[in-house]
Design an enzyme around this catalytic site. Structure first.
Site, short mmCIF file in Angstrom:
data_model
loop_
_atom_site.label_atom_id
_atom_site.label_comp_id
_atom_site.label_asym_id
_atom_site.label_seq_id
_atom_site.Cartn_x
_atom_site.Cartn_y
_atom_site.Cartn_z
N ILE A 560 31.73 31.74 10.77
CA ILE A 560 33.05 31.54 10.14
C ILE A 560 33.67 32.85 9.69
CG2 ILE A 560 32.58 29.19 9.40
CD1 ILE A 560 31.84 30.22 6.69
N GLY A 561 32.97 33.95 9.86
CA GLY A 561 33.55 35.24 9.47
C GLY A 561 32.57 36.37 9.68
N GLY A 563 32.12 40.68 8.51
CA GLY A 563 32.61 41.82 7.76
C GLY A 563 31.82 43.07 8.06
N PHE A 565 29.48 44.49 6.41
CA PHE A 565 28.06 44.48 6.09
C PHE A 565 27.34 43.22 6.56
CE2 PHE A 565 29.57 47.24 2.47
CZ PHE A 565 29.19 48.41 3.09
N GLY A 566 28.05 42.28 7.16
CA GLY A 566 27.34 41.08 7.59
C GLY A 566 28.25 40.04 8.19
N VAL A 568 29.03 35.71 8.35
CA VAL A 568 28.93 34.52 7.51
C VAL A 568 28.91 33.29 8.39
CG1 VAL A 568 29.95 33.23 5.60
CG2 VAL A 568 30.19 35.71 5.68
N LYS A 584 25.57 34.29 4.24
CA LYS A 584 25.97 35.65 4.62
C LYS A 584 24.73 36.43 5.03
CE LYS A 584 28.24 39.80 2.82
NZ LYS A 584 28.90 40.40 1.66
N ASP A 684 37.05 45.93 -4.07
CA ASP A 684 37.58 45.56 -2.76
C ASP A 684 38.38 44.26 -2.85
OD1 ASP A 684 38.05 46.02 -0.10
OD2 ASP A 684 36.19 45.09 0.59
#
Length: 873
Positions: A560-561, A563, A565-566, A568, A584, A684
């Protein structure tokens, strides 16, 4: 010279007149002259034009269609609108205004016109908007306004109009808004108003009306706002589309009928300041969209219905100054949505303050004073981390002040006076940074009074009626505390022996603890799956196998996502009873990923707030290939990220939803910056890090860059992350690019950009922002004149329609767009205030930026005004 014969001259003359006759007739038309003469007489009725800009152009050297505030029809050059709102004009309204026979809009609101509304207004058969509100007009309403059969809006509120409401108003079949509040009207509401099937707003609050609401009023099923005075509610059963029901500060009697629970769209129910009695109906629990419930200053009896706990959108509950009895329902103290006010004061409530009060983690004000509550103050009160005002005076509370109150770092006023409290005053109260008023008088406190923080200011502190207190600052006038005297039986040698023994035992105990800790650490390193070391007793224990099964082998279908660093994944854990979770998985090959993992765990271990993503547990283990594996397991946010809602066609957030999200994020940052035991910087803040649950409540996520700040003599120092990257391009403040350390002011800047993006619809990284132009400067330079050019075009038109339906009142060909919007300008004012907050937060200088506590307060106030909320004791 002979130019022509008689026949040819006559032919030329006829040709000339046939071509120019329309223009000649237009200049000499009696209608045009009538309009000009009427306007000049209107001008003579004005005694003061402070700005001078209104009538500087009202002279014969200019055509009257070019005069300030005048609009004419292109074809006939007749006056169609007279708009002079908000010009501070003084004087009377000339009867000659009735000669403007083509007039569709008469807007004189927000001035100082006095005298009567001229009866000649009834001659304006084409009139559609009559806006005379906020003046000092007196006299009676014109009796034959029904002659203005095209009227859609009548607003005469906040004047001194008197007499009865004319029965003839019931003939205005096209009337959509009838606003007569804050006048001196008398008599009853005419039954004929029940014929106004197009009515969407009816307001006559703060008048002197009597009698009952006619039964015929029940036919107004399209009503979206209803506010009356000195009547009762029995005829409202058919108003199932009500959104706001405002009847406050009148002379209502009788009970609230149970069918009020059928108004399932209701968002605001304001009945305070009347003479209503009987029970508060349990059917109010059906109003799941209700945000504001104001029932204070009436004569309600019985208990507070526990069904109100079903109102999961409730932000304000005020039942103060009634005759309520019984216990405070646990269901009400468990309403997470309560964020503005819970006011139960001056009733006859009994029993304890429920432990569930600790669930009100977003509540700003709590007042239970003047009841018969007893028992100890629950320690869970310390979980109400957003509390700024807490009043528990004049009850029968016992025991001591729980030390957990020292966790209420945003607390500004605390009143515990006139109870039966005992024990010492907790020293933690002197560390509350914002406490401005503390009343502990008339209890049974004893011991030494603290001398730091608020306790240094005797004028902000009341301790009278506590005979056993001593010490404190000299201004308090308390006796000195007796010095501690050692018991006579103990010699110097025995004291020395005891001291040495304690020291030796302490050293041995510390060595034992260190050895045990080392063994535990070695044991954990040898074990493969490691459950969360920081999960409390409610957290589940998961392994790599659990997560592998929950995500179907980390299938791309569940991704679902992703980024920096990882990634999800959405998954289902059996031990979570099949509820979805967000997993995550960190990219450990990425530089700084392990540090990000530890930073996020450390942050989430210590924070609890309604608007922060909830960490369920984490997994630190080996995968099936014996590679290191780390993952965080969060509560799943069903509505995705704010990024998707702002910039994808399916999003389409309205004004109130955006404002609620902005408040949620501001509340979370205020908590992180000022209410945590150790302040936290997120580093962030951006739309993709704001997640929305199924109720559209916003949660800040992704603490991978977060920094913990510890205070030492008011000097902050970084404690956790040493990550070099701080924030995302476009949202990171300019000082970060110069190497400045992470700061609360940096988060404020990012929030300001987020706020501007939410309401402008523009990303800070769009191609238009080049050569020194950025989102901050773009909005700042446009305000206030070019507000509508700045705001996201999907907000204003729809919200204008939802708030007043004014925009659809007239065909656009018949009026100027900006003039019709003058009937409902508050929407723009709210947007202007919000954008100004965004500009202030994103100022280039850190010293000019706002604090998040002030941001949250200002946004709460804007929302309260938008919803028509007024908080009264």
């Amino acid at each position: 010279m002979k130019l022509c014969n008689s026949n040819s001259c006559l032919a030329l003359a006829l040709l000339f007149f046939s071509i120019n006759l329309p223009w000649l007739l237009q200049g000499l038309a009696p209608g045009n002259e009538t309009d000009r003469f009427a306007l000049l007489n209107f001008k003579r009725g004005i005694t003061s034009d402070p700005t001078g800009r209104v009538f500087n152009s009202w002279y014969d050297s200019f055509h009257f269609c070019s005069w300030f505030g005048i609009t004419c029809s292109p074809r006939h050059q007749r006056v169609t609108s007279l708009v002079l709102k908000g010009q501070n004009l003084m004087g009377s309204i000339s009867p000659y205004v009735g000669n403007l026979s083509f007039l569709r809009i008469l807007d004189l609101q927000n001035n100082s016109f006095h005298g009567q509304i001229p009866q000649e207004v009834v001659n304006l058969s084409r009139l559609q908007l009559l806006l005379l509100n906020n003046n000092t007009l007196k006299g009676k309403l014109p009796s034959n306004l029904s002659h203005c059969s095209q009227l859609r809006i009548i607003d005469l509120s906040v004047n001194g109009v008197e007499g009865k409401i004319p029965t003839e108003l019931g003939r205005l079949a096209k009337l959509e808004r009838l606003v007569l509040g804050v006048n001196n009207l008398t008599g009853e509401i005419p039954p004929s108003l029940g014929n106004l099937s197009s009515l969407t707003r009816f307001s006559v609050l703060r008048n002197n009306l009597v009698g009952n609401i006619p039964a015929d009023m029940g036919r107004l099923i399209s009503l979206t706002f209803f506010s009356v005075a000195a009547n009762h509610l029995s005829a409202l059963g058919n108003l199932i589309n009500l959104i706001d029901l405002g009847m406050e500060h009148n002379f209502f009697i009788g009970v609230i009928p149970s069918f009020i629970g059928k108004f399932w769209k209701l968002q605001g129910l304001l009945l305070w300041g009347n003479r209503l009695s009987g029970l508060i109906p349990s059917s109010l629990g059906n109003l799941t969209r209700l945000s504001i419930l104001q029932l204070s200053q009436n004569k309600f009896e019985g208990s507070l219905p526990s069904s109100i706990g079903n109102c999961t959108s409730l932000m304000l509950l005020n039942v103060a100054r009634n005759h309520l009895t019984g216990h405070i329902p646990q269901e009400i103290t468990g309403l997470f949505s309560l964020s503005i006010l819970l006011n139960l004061k001056q009733n006859s409530l009994t029993g304890n303050l429920p432990d569930g009060v600790g669930k009100l983690i977003n509540l700003n004000q709590l007042d239970v004073s003047g009841n018969n509550l007893s028992g100890e103050i629950p320690t869970t009160i310390g979980d109400c981390l957003s509390l700024e005002y807490l009043n528990m005076r004049a009850n029968s509370f016992q025991g001591g002040i729980p030390s957990s109150m020292a966790s209420l770092r945003g607390l500004q006023e605390l009143d515990l006076s006139r109870n039966n409290l005992t024990g010492k005053i907790p020293e933690g109260l002197q560390r509350l940074p914002f406490l401005q008023y503390l009343n502990l008088s008339f209890n049974n406190f004893e011991g030494e009074v603290p001398t730091k923080g608020l306790f240094r200011n005797a004028s902000a502190l009341s301790l009278i009626g506590n005979a056993k207190l001593c010490g404190g600052v000299t201004e308090l006038g308390l006796p000195k505390c007796p010095s501690q005297v050692m018991k006579k039986g103990k010699s110097h040698a025995s004291k020395l022996a005891i001291t040495i023994t304690c020291v030796v035992l302490g050293v041995l105990l510390m060595l034992a603890i260190l050895i045990l800790a080392c063994r535990v650490r070695m044991s954990r390193k040898r074990s493969s799956p490691t459950p969360s070391s920081m999960a409390d007793k409610h957290h589940v224990k998961v392994s790599y196998r659990d997560l592998h099964q929950a995500t179907s082998g980390f299938s791309s279908n569940n991704l679902i996502g992703s980024g920096g660093f990882g990634s999800v994944y959405k998954g289902f854990l059996n031990i979570e009873r099949e509820r979805p979770v967000a997993i995550k998985v960190l990219k450990l090959r990425q530089e700084r990923a392990s540090k990000s993992f530890m930073a996020e765990c450390e942050v989430l271990r210590n924070v609890r707030h309604r608007n922060l993503v909830k960490l369920l547990t984490y997994c630190s283990s080996l995968d099936y290939k014996n590679n290191e594996f780390k993952a965080l397991i969060f509560e799943f946010m069903g509505m995705g990220s704010l990024e998707n809602w702002l910039h994808q066609p399916a999003g389409n957030l309205n004004f109130l939803q955006r404002l609620n999200i902005a408040i949620d994020v501001a509340s979370a940052l205020h908590y992180l910056h000022h209410l945590c035991e150790n302040p936290i910087i997120h580093c962030d803040i951006k739309p993709s890090n704001v997640l929305l649950d199924d109720e559209m409540v916003a949660h800040i996520s992704d603490f991978g860059l977060a920094r913990l700040l510890f205070t030492n003599n008011d000097v902050f120092r970084n404690q956790t992350s040493s990550i070099g990257i701080k924030g995302t391009v476009g949202y990171a403040p300019p000082e970060y690019a110069m190497g400045s350390p992470a700061s609360k002011e940096g988060d404020v800047y990012s929030y300001g950009i987020l706020l501007l993006e939410m309401f402008s619809g523009k990303r800070p990284t769009e191609e238009m922002f080049v050569d020194g132009l950025n989102l901050h400067n773009f909005v700042k330079n446009a305000l206030p004149e070019r507000l509508t050019e700045t705001v996201d075009k999907t907000i204003l038109p729809r919200e204008m329609e939802e708030k007043s339906a004014t925009s659809s009142a007239l065909p656009e060909s018949e009026y100027k767009k900006e003039e019709i919007q003058g009937a409902e300008m508050s929407q723009k004012e709210y947007l202007l205030s919000i954008l100004k907050i965004g500009v202030a937060c994103s100022a280039e200088s850190t010293k000019e930026r706002m604090e998040m506590g002030d941001v949250a307060k200002d946004l709460h106030l804007i929302r309260s005004k938008f919803l028509g909320v007024r908080i009264y004791g």
